[in-house]
Design a protein around this motif. Structure first.
Motif, short mmCIF file in Angstrom:
data_model
loop_
_atom_site.label_atom_id
_atom_site.label_comp_id
_atom_site.label_asym_id
_atom_site.label_seq_id
_atom_site.Cartn_x
_atom_site.Cartn_y
_atom_site.Cartn_z
N LEU A 40 107.92 46.68 -85.45
CA LEU A 40 108.62 47.39 -84.36
C LEU A 40 108.85 46.46 -83.16
N ALA B 113 111.77 44.48 -84.06
CA ALA B 113 112.96 45.34 -83.90
C ALA B 113 113.34 45.46 -82.43
N THR C 133 102.89 47.59 -88.59
CA THR C 133 103.99 48.44 -88.15
C THR C 133 104.37 48.10 -86.71
#
Length: 174
Positions: A9, A12, A5
């Motif tokens: 992220l 991102a 995760t």
């Protein structure tokens, strides 16, 4: 899965940084008479790239994809290499780099950095990342769907860029 995760992220966040740089470069290009072409495919590109990030996380969580160390760590290395290539492209193009197709009239094509080797090295980075990021944690459906849709989008995008840059004819630089 927490590390995965965080990896998604981080990618991102990198994409958000790209948008900040692209906005600044858009202003630079427009101030010098730059014209955007092919903007019609841009929303599809945004949706596809957002879908890559969301799909990788969703598939991993909802389908219970396992982490396979040999594949996973190899794909993490590919993601890091793709980011390095992407930012090499950004640095090489300087203010001419953008997420949109904006060409400033009178500027010659860049033929240094990764562009001395490939005409569109940033798209190699995108393809590698789009395959590797989901596969880092076994999200093979997301990797496959992104790869197929990205290939179709890249046909449109590369054709648009080549035309905008005047490379459409035979004998264009490789």
């Amino acid at each position: 899965m927490e590390w995965y995760t965080l990896l998604v992220l981080a990618v991102a966040g990198e994409r958000a940084a790209e948008l900040v740089v692209a906005r600044r470069h858009t202003r630079w290009s427009l101030e010098r008479g730059g014209r955007e072409t092919g903007g019609g495919h841009y929303p599809a590109m945004v949706v596809l790239h957002t879908g890559l990030l969301a799909g990788a996380l969703a598939e991993t969580a909802l389908a219970g994809r396992p982490f396979v160390p040999v594949l996973g760590w190899t794909m993490v290395a590919v993601v890091v290499a793709a980011q390095s290539l992407r930012w090499w492209c950004v640095r090489t193009l300087g203010p001419r780099w953008n997420t949109r197709v904006i060409v400033v009239p009178g500027l010659p094509p860049v033929a240094t950095g990764p562009y001395r080797l490939l005409r569109h090295p940033n798209y190699v980075a995108v393809a590698a990342e789009g395959l590797a990021l989901p596969l880092a944690h076994g999200a093979w459906v997301t990797a496959a769907v992104f790869t197929v849709l990205n290939a179709a989008l890249m046909v449109v995008r590369v054709r648009c860029e080549n035309t905008a840059l005047g490379f459409a004819g035979a004998g264009a630089p490789a």
